[in-house]
Design a protein around this motif. Sequence first.
Motif, PDB file in Angstrom:
ATOM      1  N   LYS A   1       0.651  -1.217  -0.109  1.00  0.00           N
ATOM      2  CA  LYS A   1      -0.128   0.284  -0.009  1.00  0.00           C
ATOM      3  C   LYS A   1       0.559   1.186   0.007  1.00  0.00           C
ATOM      4  O   LYS A   1       0.805   2.480  -0.580  1.00  0.00           O
ATOM      5  N   LYS A   2       2.408   1.409   0.800  1.00  0.00           N
ATOM      6  CA  LYS A   2       2.685   2.485   0.921  1.00  0.00           C
ATOM      7  C   LYS A   2       3.563   2.062  -0.461  1.00  0.00           C
ATOM      8  O   LYS A   2       3.642   3.512  -0.873  1.00  0.00           O
ATOM      9  N   TRP A   3       4.134   1.342  -1.073  1.00  0.00           N
ATOM     10  CA  TRP A   3       4.591   1.875  -2.053  1.00  0.00           C
ATOM     11  C   TRP A   3       3.443   1.760  -3.214  1.00  0.00           C
ATOM     12  O   TRP A   3       3.378   2.975  -4.472  1.00  0.00           O
ATOM     13  N   SER A   4       2.463   2.122  -3.590  1.00  0.00           N
ATOM     14  CA  SER A   4       1.511   2.375  -4.225  1.00  0.00           C
ATOM     15  C   SER A   4       1.035   3.738  -3.863  1.00  0.00           C
ATOM     16  O   SER A   4       0.232   4.679  -5.144  1.00  0.00           O
ATOM     17  N   ARG A   5       0.354   4.754  -3.000  1.00  0.00           N
ATOM     18  CA  ARG A   5       0.861   5.427  -2.152  1.00  0.00           C
ATOM     19  C   ARG A   5       1.972   6.407  -3.136  1.00  0.00           C
ATOM     20  O   ARG A   5       1.612   7.523  -4.084  1.00  0.00           O
TER      21      ARG A   5
ATOM     22  N   ARG B   1       2.229   7.091  -6.974  1.00  0.00           N
ATOM     23  CA  ARG B   1       1.474   8.250  -7.361  1.00  0.00           C
ATOM     24  C   ARG B   1      -0.201   7.773  -8.104  1.00  0.00           C
ATOM     25  O   ARG B   1      -0.042   7.393  -9.202  1.00  0.00           O
ATOM     26  N   ASN B   2      -0.843   6.915  -6.762  1.00  0.00           N
ATOM     27  CA  ASN B   2      -1.779   6.251  -7.213  1.00  0.00           C
ATOM     28  C   ASN B   2      -1.765   4.930  -8.825  1.00  0.00           C
ATOM     29  O   ASN B   2      -2.890   5.515  -9.313  1.00  0.00           O
ATOM     30  N   PRO B   3      -0.945   4.392  -8.697  1.00  0.00           N
ATOM     31  CA  PRO B   3      -0.811   3.529  -9.779  1.00  0.00           C
ATOM     32  C   PRO B   3      -2.231   2.185 -10.305  1.00  0.00           C
ATOM     33  O   PRO B   3      -1.971   1.703 -11.134  1.00  0.00           O
ATOM     34  N   PHE B   4      -2.691   2.344  -8.726  1.00  0.00           N
ATOM     35  CA  PHE B   4      -3.727   1.655  -9.188  1.00  0.00           C
ATOM     36  C   PHE B   4      -5.154   2.429 -10.057  1.00  0.00           C
ATOM     37  O   PHE B   4      -6.160   1.855 -10.378  1.00  0.00           O
ATOM     38  N   ASN B   5      -5.266   3.374 -10.398  1.00  0.00           N
ATOM     39  CA  ASN B   5      -5.826   3.776 -11.416  1.00  0.00           C
ATOM     40  C   ASN B   5      -4.632   3.742 -12.655  1.00  0.00           C
ATOM     41  O   ASN B   5      -4.053   4.482 -12.776  1.00  0.00           O
ATOM     42  N   PRO B   6      -5.746   2.556 -13.665  1.00  0.00           N
ATOM     43  CA  PRO B   6      -4.963   2.828 -14.743  1.00  0.00           C
ATOM     44  C   PRO B   6      -4.482   3.843 -15.884  1.00  0.00           C
ATOM     45  O   PRO B   6      -4.097   4.083 -16.663  1.00  0.00           O
ATOM     46  N   ASN B   7      -5.407   4.733 -15.854  1.00  0.00           N
ATOM     47  CA  ASN B   7      -5.685   5.838 -16.319  1.00  0.00           C
ATOM     48  C   ASN B   7      -4.669   7.038 -16.517  1.00  0.00           C
ATOM     49  O   ASN B   7      -3.878   7.689 -16.584  1.00  0.00           O
TER      50      ASN B   7
END
Lengths: 351, 564
Positions: free
Chosen positions: A104-108, A111-117
């Motif tokens: 989760k830390k990495w994803s924050r 810069r929000n890579p969980f949004n593919p856009n």
Amino acid sequence: MGDNQTINHFPNHYELTRKDLLVKNIKRYRKDLEREGNPLAERGEGPGKYLHLDFIPVTFVLPADYNMFVEEYRKSPQSTWIMKPCGKSQGAGIFLINKLSKLKKWSREARNPFNPNLTKESYVISRYIDNPLLIGGKKFDLRLYVLITSFRPLKAYLFKLGFCRFCTVKYDTSIQELDNMYVHLTNVSVQKHGEEYNSLHGGKLSVQNLRLYLESTRGKAVTEKLFANISWCIVHSLKAVAPVMANDRHCFECYGYDIIIDNKLKPWLIEVNASPSLTSTTVNDRILKYKLIDNIVSLVLPSDGVPDVRWNKCPSQEAMGNFELLIDEELAYQDERENPTKYKSSHGKWK
Amino acid sequence: MEKEKLAAEQRASGGRAKKAKNSCQEVRDEEEQVTTAVASDRAQQLQGMAEKLSLEIQGMSNYKQLYSEIQRIVASSAVKKDDFKNTLLEALKREGLETELRNTVFHWMRSQRLDKPKEQANVYGADLSYLKKAQMQWERRIQKSLNSMCNELNIPLARLRSAADRDELAEKWNELSTCDFDLGQYRPLFAPKDFLEVLFSLRDPTFKKQPNELNWEFSHIQIKVKTLAQLRDAYEELSRGEPLLGVNGNVASSLGHCPNLEAERIHLGEKVLKANQAPVAQEFLKRGCPRALRGRLWSLVLGSVVRDADADYYDELKAMVLQYDLMVDKLIIKDVQLTASNDDQYFVFEDLLYKTMLSFSRDSEVLPSVTRDKCAGGQVIHAVLQGKPATLENTLVFPPSGVIPFHGFTMYATPFCYLYDDPCAIYFTFRAFYLRYWFRLHTVSSHEQGIVAVCLCFERLLQCHEPELWAHFRNLHIPPVKVVFKWLMRGFSGHLPPEQLLYLWDLVLAYDSLEIVALLAATILSFRKDNLMQVNTVHNVEAVLADLSSIKVMPLLQLSLLRD
């Protein structure tokens, strides 16, 4: 392209060589077989376990499969996972994760890579093989070369002179060493920068010597089974992508297969590389790469040495050099028609 | 059919096995005497021999264990008082102790054979004492350069290890490659080429030098070595053209139920292991050993099967390394670094080799074998621990094994890393192999298995059977021995790929001789003759011979031994 031209790539080889697409294709291949009721797709105990087709570590594509990953993660929260960017190679951007919070830390931070856009880069996350076979206390993986001259029918050859790539540092699963990539990654491009890197052997041991060691210390039967299983996983990774490959008759391609063996002598397919390094790090490496290129050229060309798309792509034994036939569906099919009884036993290996 | 095969193998082990059997009978009889004090007629006849044997066996390393096992059986209910003899023999057989006894006698007989070089080695009745003198001079030279290195670097030969040093070593015992040793100033005491110079300078004082005689021939040294014809007799299984493993494992088997030769060898080898008889195992090795059985068979032949007491002893050696800081430790580590660590066939075993070689240096059981040998110079260094009064308890033989390492010494141990996972098994088989064969390859001696005899054998073979090549070398002023010496001195370790090397060492063990090493060297030269004839400098000759990765040992040797 003209009839007398040939090229060393298939147009959409990334179906095999991109980490996320390989996983997708293998998952689809298993489902297809299962739907047909093929005995190959037989499942073992526990959900998601295939008896015969379980040759890649459990893998998810992030961000797309995030929820599925979390579900799997919760089943065994103590295991370690490895994150790899789909489009990069040579160990770049790889890191290990043993806590969900770290992901989760990495994803924050990313810069929000969980949004593919917002980001183009996707990752695969795989269960880390944390019980690798160690020799002299060190971890290694196998680099094997596989030559494909056709996907439909499948014609594949395995180069007998592969090698093991060793980590320079003793294997250690402790948390402190989780970020030490010299312990975990066997890529020569990573290890080369380690202090302990030795440029005379480059951390490379030949597959023949690995085999000698295993047969001597573990026995012949288990060693033969290991090598048969390695061939098995190569063949099925190829069968998994064969239907989607653009099978142009002008094409051939040599792939670099990366395989890790665990301490139960089970091989795991880690990834497949499209343009395996042909530069050499040591004298013996140079001899090996030289033979590889020489044997590829002799195998993909008809005996007169001029490319010809009308050639049946059945090289003679001499032309194969150090390659051995993994599978030739066309020959197997002919054989089946001519000797229906013999076919059963010889082809049984792939059944 | 297959029983016959096994029987044939047993028969082939011939006189030796039979003798071993008889001696076993003697030992059994002798045991009987000890326990019953009733001397039968037969035992009386053999009493002298039996007494000698029982005395010798008491001096062997496995005696204690053997004795307590026999005691246990005697005390068990299987042995009846009213029929003591028969029930005891029955029980010994059942428990496998009879085989153990046979093997013990076999190992003792083998050690006798090597300790006393056959009289025929000195068939010319020549005085070979100059060789012993040369060895003593050589030992003194090594000791001198050892001392001067100590002076130069200002370090003592021996001292107690500091606590900090000891803790670090203990902690990193299994990964010594991670220790930061400062070895920049250490260099090997000598390399094979230095030793070769010593050999080249050997002169028989009674031998008049001819005016045109070159300075590098061994032919004037009067040691009897075998001719090719004699080698053919000795290596009968090879010269008869019997199918060998390592030539082609896929040829048909003579046993109906085995698909090919390899399967046959595995099948037979497993039976041999089950029978646990050392002489039969030695016989079995003659036709090439299957990979998966080699480790166990070698241990059986050499009597180096690891027992509990051995594992304890191995731990004691480690404790000795931790306790004393010896100057040779650095030389040993340096040698592993210079050889195995840089070798793409052995680098993975680096850490195993540090342990093995350091432990070996502390092994005082090695000392008597290497110094008491008739042919050895027998000089040892006594070192006083630094900062201690020069009393007996502060003095140790330096190093305790008596073996001072040189460049490439580690290569005697490297191949065993392919055979065993267990460091202890590596250690004891390496040690047994070294004590039986390899130590003779770095000492000057008149022994028929020594390096001088091996060089001479090589030279004669080349001269007799490749005269053209011999003349070519002579014209170029290149001593043929010079280009093969590094192979000979290491028994080809590090020069042949491991698999081929192990086949060669199978034969060393099977025929209990180093002659095969000389024969292989001559055969390789003969095999590469066409290329050698085209080059004119030492450098190019060495280039032709540099890469042995394509050499297949068994077919090549068989080809050279086959009768025309």
